[in-house]
Design a protein around this motif. Sequence first.
Motif, PDB file in Angstrom:
ATOM      1  N   UNK A   8      35.823  26.245  58.553  1.00 48.45           N
ATOM      2  CA  UNK A   8      36.415  26.969  57.513  1.00 48.45           C
ATOM      3  C   UNK A   8      37.280  27.638  58.087  1.00 48.45           C
ATOM      4  N   UNK A   9      38.088  27.258  59.025  1.00 46.01           N
ATOM      5  CA  UNK A   9      39.352  28.403  59.535  1.00 46.01           C
ATOM      6  C   UNK A   9      40.553  27.469  60.031  1.00 46.01           C
ATOM      7  N   UNK A  10      40.945  26.576  58.735  1.00 48.34           N
ATOM      8  CA  UNK A  10      42.075  25.829  58.705  1.00 48.34           C
ATOM      9  C   UNK A  10      43.242  26.799  58.828  1.00 48.34           C
ATOM     10  N   UNK A 147      56.826  42.502  58.548  1.00 50.01           N
ATOM     11  CA  UNK A 147      55.758  42.118  57.508  1.00 50.01           C
ATOM     12  C   UNK A 147      55.667  40.905  57.380  1.00 50.01           C
ATOM     13  N   UNK A 148      54.147  40.423  57.617  1.00 47.86           N
ATOM     14  CA  UNK A 148      53.857  39.076  57.191  1.00 47.86           C
ATOM     15  C   UNK A 148      54.311  38.600  55.807  1.00 47.86           C
ATOM     16  N   UNK A 149      54.536  37.140  55.856  1.00 48.10           N
ATOM     17  CA  UNK A 149      54.675  36.797  54.475  1.00 48.10           C
ATOM     18  C   UNK A 149      53.290  36.579  53.662  1.00 48.10           C
ATOM     19  N   UNK A 150      52.272  35.919  54.191  1.00 50.31           N
ATOM     20  CA  UNK A 150      51.133  35.881  53.655  1.00 50.31           C
ATOM     21  C   UNK A 150      49.964  36.165  54.573  1.00 50.31           C
ATOM     22  N   UNK A 151      49.186  37.005  53.872  1.00 50.40           N
ATOM     23  CA  UNK A 151      47.958  37.190  54.930  1.00 50.40           C
ATOM     24  C   UNK A 151      47.007  36.112  55.564  1.00 50.40           C
ATOM     25  N   UNK A 152      46.732  35.932  56.764  1.00 49.24           N
ATOM     26  CA  UNK A 152      45.846  34.847  56.937  1.00 49.24           C
ATOM     27  C   UNK A 152      44.531  34.919  56.656  1.00 49.24           C
ATOM     28  N   UNK A 153      44.046  36.310  56.398  1.00 50.16           N
ATOM     29  CA  UNK A 153      42.640  36.623  55.828  1.00 50.16           C
ATOM     30  C   UNK A 153      42.409  36.632  54.509  1.00 50.16           C
ATOM     31  N   UNK A 154      43.279  37.359  53.888  1.00 52.70           N
ATOM     32  CA  UNK A 154      42.922  37.738  52.560  1.00 52.70           C
ATOM     33  C   UNK A 154      44.018  36.692  51.544  1.00 52.70           C
ATOM     34  N   UNK A 155      45.125  36.201  52.057  1.00 50.89           N
ATOM     35  CA  UNK A 155      45.905  35.240  51.275  1.00 50.89           C
ATOM     36  C   UNK A 155      47.109  36.225  50.539  1.00 50.89           C
TER      37      UNK A 155
END
Length: 195
Positions: A8-10, A147-155
């Motif tokens: 589950x870590x794609x 600032x990241x574009x999309x968060x890797x944990x929350x989306x």
Amino acid sequence: MEKDYIYLDYNATTPVAPVVLAAMLPFLKEGFGNPSSSHPLGKRAKHAVENARAEVAGLIGAEPQEIIFTSCGTESNNLALWGPVLARGGGGHIVVSKVEHPAIINPALFMEERGVRVSFAGVDLRGVVSPGAVAALFDPDTVVVSVMHSNNETGAIQPVAEIARLAREKGILMHTDAAQSVGKVPVDVAELGVD
């Protein structure tokens, strides 16, 4: 290999896509030339690298000459943060969000230990950074904002284009780590206004 797990870590890593493997295999087997060499294997490798550069540029709306290949996202992020600071001779100020990937947070903390002022922008209950809150942290010494574009944990998708517009008004470089976005949501560097 028998599969006795559910992965589950794609967002962290994925198996290599068959089409990518097929494209790479010739260069892992017999087309291993140094792309900086003038011999036939080198020229073939250089042609392949330049084709890959053009494909990546096309994917994100960039120009091929704007694409710099690095070994990983962490190296790229370090280059994006340290490059502008070192180009001005060191010091200065950077702004990053509090929800950045460790590939941004850790270099920012390291930079802070070495005399670069770092401001951390908070997020709301949805994990989204307010462009106004980021801009409120700018000062005359601010060199780069990340600032990241999309968060890797929350989306959560961040308002990068608006933050970039505010940064540009002040002559500040804008970086976004879009590693979690590319291939999942549209990413166009011109529309985002990122450097």
